[in-house]
Design a protein around this motif. Structure first.
Motif, PDB file in Angstrom:
ATOM      1  N   LEU A  30       0.816  -1.213   0.000  1.00  0.00           N
ATOM      2  CA  LEU A  30       0.000   0.000   0.000  1.00  0.00           C
ATOM      3  C   LEU A  30       0.848   1.261   0.000  1.00  0.00           C
ATOM      4  O   LEU A  30       0.334   2.349  -0.195  1.00  0.00           O
ATOM      5  N   HIS A  31       2.150   1.135   0.228  1.00  0.00           N
ATOM      6  CA  HIS A  31       3.001   2.313   0.286  1.00  0.00           C
ATOM      7  C   HIS A  31       3.798   2.509  -0.989  1.00  0.00           C
ATOM      8  O   HIS A  31       4.712   3.325  -1.023  1.00  0.00           O
ATOM      9  N   LEU A  32       3.477   1.781  -2.039  1.00  0.00           N
ATOM     10  CA  LEU A  32       4.166   1.972  -3.302  1.00  0.00           C
ATOM     11  C   LEU A  32       3.738   3.295  -3.928  1.00  0.00           C
ATOM     12  O   LEU A  32       2.562   3.655  -3.880  1.00  0.00           O
ATOM     13  N   PRO A  33       4.679   4.009  -4.533  1.00  0.00           N
ATOM     14  CA  PRO A  33       4.300   5.240  -5.225  1.00  0.00           C
ATOM     15  C   PRO A  33       3.375   4.926  -6.412  1.00  0.00           C
ATOM     16  O   PRO A  33       3.434   3.836  -6.983  1.00  0.00           O
ATOM     17  N   HIS A  44       5.006  -8.110  -4.382  1.00  0.00           N
ATOM     18  CA  HIS A  44       5.338  -9.523  -4.572  1.00  0.00           C
ATOM     19  C   HIS A  44       6.548  -9.729  -5.473  1.00  0.00           C
ATOM     20  O   HIS A  44       6.999 -10.855  -5.635  1.00  0.00           O
ATOM     21  N   VAL A  45       7.067  -8.673  -6.089  1.00  0.00           N
ATOM     22  CA  VAL A  45       8.286  -8.765  -6.892  1.00  0.00           C
ATOM     23  C   VAL A  45       9.401  -8.072  -6.120  1.00  0.00           C
ATOM     24  O   VAL A  45       9.145  -7.162  -5.322  1.00  0.00           O
ATOM     25  N   PRO A  46      10.655  -8.483  -6.309  1.00  0.00           N
ATOM     26  CA  PRO A  46      11.748  -7.928  -5.495  1.00  0.00           C
ATOM     27  C   PRO A  46      11.870  -6.404  -5.551  1.00  0.00           C
ATOM     28  O   PRO A  46      12.031  -5.760  -4.516  1.00  0.00           O
ATOM     29  N   ASP A  47      11.789  -5.824  -6.728  1.00  0.00           N
ATOM     30  CA  ASP A  47      11.921  -4.367  -6.826  1.00  0.00           C
ATOM     31  C   ASP A  47      10.760  -3.653  -6.139  1.00  0.00           C
ATOM     32  O   ASP A  47      10.943  -2.644  -5.464  1.00  0.00           O
ATOM     33  N   ALA A  54      11.078   0.695   1.573  1.00  0.00           N
ATOM     34  CA  ALA A  54      11.676   2.030   1.708  1.00  0.00           C
ATOM     35  C   ALA A  54      10.608   3.096   1.923  1.00  0.00           C
ATOM     36  O   ALA A  54      10.835   4.070   2.648  1.00  0.00           O
ATOM     37  N   ALA A  55       9.441   2.919   1.328  1.00  0.00           N
ATOM     38  CA  ALA A  55       8.378   3.911   1.486  1.00  0.00           C
ATOM     39  C   ALA A  55       7.776   3.874   2.883  1.00  0.00           C
ATOM     40  O   ALA A  55       7.205   4.866   3.342  1.00  0.00           O
ATOM     41  N   ARG A  56       7.902   2.765   3.582  1.00  0.00           N
ATOM     42  CA  ARG A  56       7.366   2.657   4.939  1.00  0.00           C
ATOM     43  C   ARG A  56       8.276   3.301   5.989  1.00  0.00           C
ATOM     44  O   ARG A  56       7.862   3.487   7.126  1.00  0.00           O
ATOM     45  N   ILE A  66      18.710   5.215  10.254  1.00  0.00           N
ATOM     46  CA  ILE A  66      19.882   4.338  10.180  1.00  0.00           C
ATOM     47  C   ILE A  66      19.656   3.245   9.143  1.00  0.00           C
ATOM     48  O   ILE A  66      20.551   2.929   8.342  1.00  0.00           O
ATOM     49  N   THR A  67      18.473   2.686   9.114  1.00  0.00           N
ATOM     50  CA  THR A  67      18.140   1.656   8.128  1.00  0.00           C
ATOM     51  C   THR A  67      18.243   2.205   6.717  1.00  0.00           C
ATOM     52  O   THR A  67      18.764   1.535   5.819  1.00  0.00           O
ATOM     53  N   ALA A  68      17.787   3.428   6.502  1.00  0.00           N
ATOM     54  CA  ALA A  68      17.864   4.033   5.176  1.00  0.00           C
ATOM     55  C   ALA A  68      19.321   4.234   4.759  1.00  0.00           C
ATOM     56  O   ALA A  68      19.684   3.984   3.590  1.00  0.00           O
TER      57      ALA A  68
END
Length: 90
Positions: A30-33, A44-47, A54-56, A66-68
């Motif tokens: 739900l956080h995909l651009p 469901h795909v790696p990219d 990353a969006a979360r 730090i994770t980013a």
């Protein structure tokens, strides 16, 4: 809790109780651009999963920052090393 009085007029919201057909808020993807969704990327795909992760991330939390940075180093280091190898050949 046993000592807390229950107010019958206080509505308790159930996060899974909704009438529309939208996915629950915890559902992955739900956080995909919007442009990534138009390209057909899903969680469901790696990219798409990487983009969703990353969006979360929340920049107000230190752990997320730090994770980013770790993700940036892990994903950017191979590009830098490949560039150095190309420069070494010339």
């Amino acid at each position: 809790m046993p000592g807390v009085p229950v107010d019958p007029c206080d509505p308790v919201e159930d996060p899974d109780d909704h009438d529309d057909d939208t996915e629950p808020t915890w559902y992955a993807g739900l956080h995909l651009p919007p442009d990534a969704r138009r390209m057909g990327l899903t969680a469901h795909v790696p990219d798409g999963a990487l983009l969703d992760f990353a969006a979360r991330l929340d920049s107000s939390q230190r752990r997320h920052r730090i994770t980013a940075w770790v993700m940036l180093v892990v994903l950017g280091l191979p590009v830098v090393l490949a560039g150095l190898r190309v420069l070494q050949l010339f």
